[in-house]
Scaffold this active site. Structure first.
Site, PDB file in Angstrom:
ATOM      1  N   TYR A  15     -76.042  63.467 -31.612  1.00 22.11           N
ATOM      2  CA  TYR A  15     -74.912  63.031 -32.011  1.00 22.11           C
ATOM      3  C   TYR A  15     -74.105  62.574 -30.846  1.00 22.11           C
ATOM      4  CZ  TYR A  15     -70.614  62.770 -34.921  1.00 22.11           C
ATOM      5  OH  TYR A  15     -69.310  62.487 -35.269  1.00 22.11           O
ATOM      6  N   TYR A 169     -72.978  69.189 -45.251  1.00 23.87           N
ATOM      7  CA  TYR A 169     -72.855  69.846 -43.752  1.00 23.87           C
ATOM      8  C   TYR A 169     -71.753  70.536 -43.620  1.00 23.87           C
ATOM      9  CZ  TYR A 169     -72.593  70.418 -38.942  1.00 23.87           C
ATOM     10  OH  TYR A 169     -72.238  71.207 -37.557  1.00 23.87           O
ATOM     11  N   LYS A 551     -50.981  70.812 -38.095  1.00 22.64           N
ATOM     12  CA  LYS A 551     -52.090  70.147 -37.725  1.00 22.64           C
ATOM     13  C   LYS A 551     -51.550  68.724 -37.003  1.00 22.64           C
ATOM     14  CE  LYS A 551     -56.194  70.393 -38.069  1.00 22.64           C
ATOM     15  NZ  LYS A 551     -56.929  70.832 -37.260  1.00 22.64           N
ATOM     16  N   ASP A 555     -56.880  65.230 -36.119  1.00 20.53           N
ATOM     17  CA  ASP A 555     -57.965  66.136 -36.285  1.00 20.53           C
ATOM     18  C   ASP A 555     -57.809  66.815 -37.731  1.00 20.53           C
ATOM     19  OD1 ASP A 555     -59.724  68.294 -36.118  1.00 20.53           O
ATOM     20  OD2 ASP A 555     -58.168  69.797 -35.442  1.00 20.53           O
ATOM     21  N   HIS A 557     -60.275  68.841 -39.085  1.00 17.57           N
ATOM     22  CA  HIS A 557     -60.936  70.153 -39.359  1.00 17.57           C
ATOM     23  C   HIS A 557     -59.834  71.157 -39.459  1.00 17.57           C
ATOM     24  CE1 HIS A 557     -64.092  67.731 -37.571  1.00 17.57           C
ATOM     25  NE2 HIS A 557     -65.090  68.541 -38.155  1.00 17.57           N
TER      26      HIS A 557
END
Length: 683
Positions: A15, A169, A551, A555, A557
């Site tokens: 990746y 995933y 945040k 991003d 995540h």
């Protein structure tokens, strides 16, 4: 050697993508020369979320976690001297998947390729973006339409392309159990297939071709037996769903086709050399069993918990795959687990539990309804909280983190800041300059043309108007998107045109509904931290301590931020958490409006050096410079030192795995900022 012919190895990828299209192109050509057999493109966050590099939210994010692709010129440079007709290219792209596929197709046409021969995959799974990764743009309905239109287009025009990679995933990284991972991915697949079928864009007799192009992208964790059984259960359920729900009789079209990235969440900052054996074990879970073997594998690098891996680190991960495929005898045998009563019992159990959960989601109205209600997100946040609690309690052992912590000095990280790759800060300014020049110099014809001819262009405004017309109606959006690509439209312009029609979406955070994961019985660490929180609130004369969890940037995540928010809530804080994708201005404004006692920022994308000082400066300018600001994320050591010098009170990285302890340290910083004596209470 047995008499049986050796199996063909899986596609081997790394990746990759960073900085600029030119730098990434050089990396791809180098990796292909080393024996990599496919490309896996990482795009930066502005590209993934539909912003041009000069947008305010793109600041600090350009070229960080992938390559910026803002228009056709970037796509040309990205694949220069790489014949796309001969390549198998995976693109990790979701909300803007249609746009990137259009750019890829037009770049291939300019190379003289027959687009019917193009092979590869666009991830294009928007559900998991709402749940875990956070690069969604549009509401669920329009997002599903974009996916549906792409699938119909590729089946008719690019038949070897996988138009969607149902991606579980990131669900595992967000805390999903194997049952949740399978069930949520299958529910997404059902929603997508139902939408394509109901759209009428593919004749019923050709629906098997749609099913045959659906692929999956899964996570392989370190629980070797469980992960292998998970993949066998995945295949069994997919066969059942496609046969019984969609009537697909051709067993080749029903084949469960999946690729793997092994678990990055399990990589540790502490004793990072242990990550190598973790990566190998996780790879074995999806390669040893022939009947459930991955068709493509990409491995993270040993140092990804520290920062961006270098080319040498990625080469190491590629060589791990090559040694297994070419030196071992793995590919010479039939399935070595067939007939195992242990494996069969575990698979049977997983299948039964997953089918029950899939039915539960269907009763709610399907995956999209379960996203909008917050059910799926709430379940993941709760599951992740339970997992973190087990790690902190020592029930789940992680070598080098909560057991066997004594270690020799590590020569791999002797120069900690040299053990990772850094992106030149000048890259962002160069990219911004380039897109300004692209907009100023792109050639536009005086009247609308196009109509599928790759070398005749409409004007940018004509192409965007055409896109908005199509979005407001019911026609397939792919042709209008291709026309935009040929006209020189930028990523941000394409996405903004659709934002005008579809609107934007803020996904549920799942924090408010998460149950208590760590109880506060007398004498426990949580009880002691609760006492610190209560005493400090009393000393400050405020009803409760207030923590803003923010945040900044793109991003998405949010797993770590959500767990901090949940644990702080359980420790007695009043928590302000507004989700992802905020500007420094929005965060500082919220901190002042909510009169918080501490601001906690979470950034994993590398944009901390640009965004955190901005938050600090805004608080100081507003006369609130005494509010302590703490930071969590993947922060290289040199950056942590610089940020503390700039005024950050504390920096937490993956080695700080004890969330209850982190909450206790936040209380300490609040006391220090307010000139209160330290409490003699261990956190």
């Amino acid at each position: 050697m047995t008499e049986r012919q050796k199996d063909r190895p899986w596609l081997m990828r790394t990746y990759a993508g960073h900085s600029t299209a030119e730098a990434s192109n050089e990396l791809y050509r180098r990796n292909l020369a080393k024996g990599q057999t496919g490309l896996s493109v990482a795009f930066d966050l502005p590209t993934q979320t539909g912003y041009d590099p000069d947008h305010i939210l793109a600041r600090g994010e350009v070229g960080r976690v992938g390559v910026p692709v803002s228009h056709l010129g970037d796509m040309r440079r990205l694949f220069q001297d790489i014949p796309l007709e001969q390549m198998n290219t995976s693109m990790t792209i979701n909300a803007t998947a249609m746009w990137l596929l259009a750019l890829y197709q037009v770049a291939a046409e300019e190379q003289g390729a027959d687009i019917a021969q193009l092979q590869g995959t666009t991830q294009n799974d928007i559900v998991k973006e709402y749940l875990s990764r956070g690069t969604h743009v549009f509401p669920p309905g329009p997002s599903l339409r974009l996916t549906t239109d792409m699938i119909a287009y590729t089946v008719n025009h690019i038949p070897k392309w996988n138009p969607i990679n149902i991606c579980s995933y990131h669900l595992q990284e967000a805390g999903a159990t194997p049952v949740q991972e399978i069930s949520y991915a299958m529910s997404t697949a059902i929603a997508v297939l139902d939408s394509v079928r109901d759209s009428g864009q593919v004749p019923e007799e050709r629906f098997g071709e749609v099913v045959a192009r659906i692929s999956f992208f899964v996570n392989a964790g370190v629980r070797f037996i469980e992960e292998m059984c998970k993949m066998r259960a995945f295949g069994r359920i997919w066969d059942k769903v496609t046969r019984e729900r969609y009537g697909i009789e051709n067993d080749k079209q029903r084949r469960f086709r999946y690729g793997v990235q092994v678990n990055s969440l399990g990589l540790t900052e502490a004793q990072p050399e242990n990550n190598v054996q973790r990566i190998v074990l996780e790879m074995l879970a999806v390669t040893l069993s022939k009947d459930a073997r991955a068709r493509a594998v990409q491995l993270p690098a040993w140092n990804e918990a520290l920062g961006l891996p270098r080319p040498w680190d990625q080469q190491w991960s590629l060589r791990i795959q090559q040694v297994l495929a070419h030196e071992s005898d793995l590919l010479e045998y039939e399935d070595i687990f067939a007939g195992s009563h242990v494996i069969e019992a575990k698979v049977d159990s997983l299948v039964a539990d997953c089918l029950a959960e899939i039915d539960r989601i269907q009763e709610m109205g399907g995956a999209m309804a379960a996203v909008e209600s917050g059910y799926l997100k709430g379940e993941l946040v709760a599951s992740h909280a339970e997992r973190r609690a087990r790690i902190e309690a020592g029930q789940d052992k992680i070598v080098g983190v909560n057991c066997f912590e004594q270690t020799e000095e590590n020569p791999l990280t002797a120069d900690l800041d040299g053990a990772i790759m850094t992106v030149d800060p000048a890259t962002e300014a160069l990219t911004v300059e380039r897109i300004l020049r692209w907009r100023a110099e792109r050639q536009e014809s005086s009247e609308r043309q196009g109509n599928g001819d790759p070398f005749v262009f409409p004007t940018v405004m004509q192409a965007l108007d055409r896109l908005k017309e199509a979005a407001a109606g019911t026609e397939n959006l792919m042709e209008a998107t291709l026309e935009c690509a040929r006209a020189g439209v930028t990523t941000g312009e394409w996405a903004n045109a659709l934002r005008e029609v579809f609107g934007e979406f803020r996904a549920p955070t799942g924090v408010s509904s998460a149950p208590v994961a760590v109880t506060a019985e007398a004498g426990t660490p949580m009880a002691l931290v609760r006492a610190k929180v209560s005493r400090t609130a009393e000393d400050l004369g405020s009803g409760r301590l207030r923590l803003l969890v923010g945040k900044p940037g793109l991003d998405g995540h949010s797993n770590g931020a959500e767990q901090i928010a949940v644990r702080a809530r359980d420790a007695g804080f009043e928590v302000v958490y507004q989700g992802i994708r905020l500007t420094p201005e929005e965060i500082s404004t919220a901190a002042l409006a909510e009169d918080v006692h501490c601001v906690g920022l979470s950034i994993l994308s590398g944009s901390h050096s640009a965004l955190v000082p901005d938050v600090l400066e805004r608080l100081r300018a507003a006369g609130a410079g005494d509010i302590p600001v703490v930071l969590g994320g993947i922060i290289p050591n040199a950056d942590a030192i610089a940020l503390k010098a700039a005024g950050v009170a504390a920096v937490f990285t993956p080695k700080d795995f004890g969330i209850t302890e982190i909450i206790g340290r936040i209380v300490d910083e609040i006391r220090k900022a307010n000139k209160l004596d330290p409490l003699e209470v261990p956190a």
